[in-house]
Design an enzyme around this catalytic site. Sequence first.
Site, PDB file in Angstrom:
ATOM      1  N   GLU A  95      21.988 -37.227  51.690  1.00 38.13           N
ATOM      2  CA  GLU A  95      22.828 -38.146  52.192  1.00 38.13           C
ATOM      3  C   GLU A  95      22.762 -39.591  51.563  1.00 38.13           C
ATOM      4  OE1 GLU A  95      21.355 -38.468  56.197  1.00 38.13           O
ATOM      5  OE2 GLU A  95      21.747 -36.083  56.507  1.00 38.13           O
ATOM      6  N   GLU A 162      30.577 -37.559  57.938  1.00 41.42           N
ATOM      7  CA  GLU A 162      30.499 -37.466  59.446  1.00 41.42           C
ATOM      8  C   GLU A 162      30.529 -38.596  60.183  1.00 41.42           C
ATOM      9  OE1 GLU A 162      26.562 -35.583  59.913  1.00 41.42           O
ATOM     10  OE2 GLU A 162      26.710 -35.696  62.046  1.00 41.42           O
TER      11      GLU A 162
HETATM   12  O1  KIV Z   1      22.226 -30.761  58.931  1.00 41.18           O
HETATM   13  C1  KIV Z   1      23.240 -30.384  59.178  1.00 41.18           C
HETATM   14  O2  KIV Z   1      23.599 -29.373  60.204  1.00 41.18           O
HETATM   15  C2  KIV Z   1      24.323 -31.144  58.793  1.00 41.18           C
HETATM   16  C3  KIV Z   1      25.823 -31.313  59.275  1.00 41.18           C
HETATM   17  C4  KIV Z   1      26.846 -31.822  58.334  1.00 41.18           C
HETATM   18  C5  KIV Z   1      26.185 -30.344  60.046  1.00 41.18           C
HETATM   19  O3  KIV Z   1      24.130 -31.787  57.695  1.00 41.18           O
END
Ligand code: KIV
Length: 252
Positions: A95, A162
């Site tokens: 991320e 997201e």
């Molecule tokens: O950990 C997760 O489930 C994700 C989402 C994008 C579904 O990173």
Amino acid sequence: MITAYDEPTARYADAAGVDILLVGDSLANVVLGHRDTLHVTVEQMAHHVRAVAAASPNAHVVADMPWLSYHVGAAAAVANAGELIRAGAQGVKLEGGAIRRDVVRALVDAEIPVMGHLGLTPQSVLAFGGYKVQGKTRDAAKLLVEDALVLQSEGIYSLVVEGVPSVVGTQLTESLDIPTIGIGAGPGTDGQVLVIHDLLGLTNRRPAKFVRQYADLGSAITEAVARYAQDVREATFPSEAESYANPEELLD
Ligand code: KIV
């Protein structure tokens, strides 16, 4: 793309023909009962990656790099990603935007395919002060596009987007050459991802706005187990047919 955390789920989801199985760090809240994704380690993720890989899926297997596994330097990130690859993942997801450029470059240099993740990044829940839709102003949306372009230039092969307004999901998709995969990012991304427990009705929390529930397996499980418990209490289970035959000499 759909999440999977164990062998049977991976097997069933793979049989359904999904392209990507994500061993998400949502393992923490969806499977292990934590309140957020900050509570899983590389070791725990690797344990579940091994289970998913044991299904020998045709789908591409991606593992989330857990919180703090890539925040303390590129060398540590490469070693941690290596653990997930050796456990059976074919790529890792992390991320964050431009701030992760050195880590992404180091991983790509180490021949590890990297998927990015921008927008409402769950590992930022404390920094964000909750799970809040991101990219809601022109400046914030512009910053997301800039972040995405930096990640793309460092070599990510795909980007999860997201929790953003749908125009932002579309704008990100149109700005990039690599495929985007949306979750709460509207219909304009190249692909979609959901947490499998949300899709199957296996969670104890109110589903987010973007979830479409395709089955109510939670109720099916409770009903099946209740019938089993009732049969045991009423001594109708196991039946003769469900018991091993008695050898003559034991009956004597
Ligand atoms: O950990 C997760 O489930 C994700 C989402 C994008 C579904 O990173």
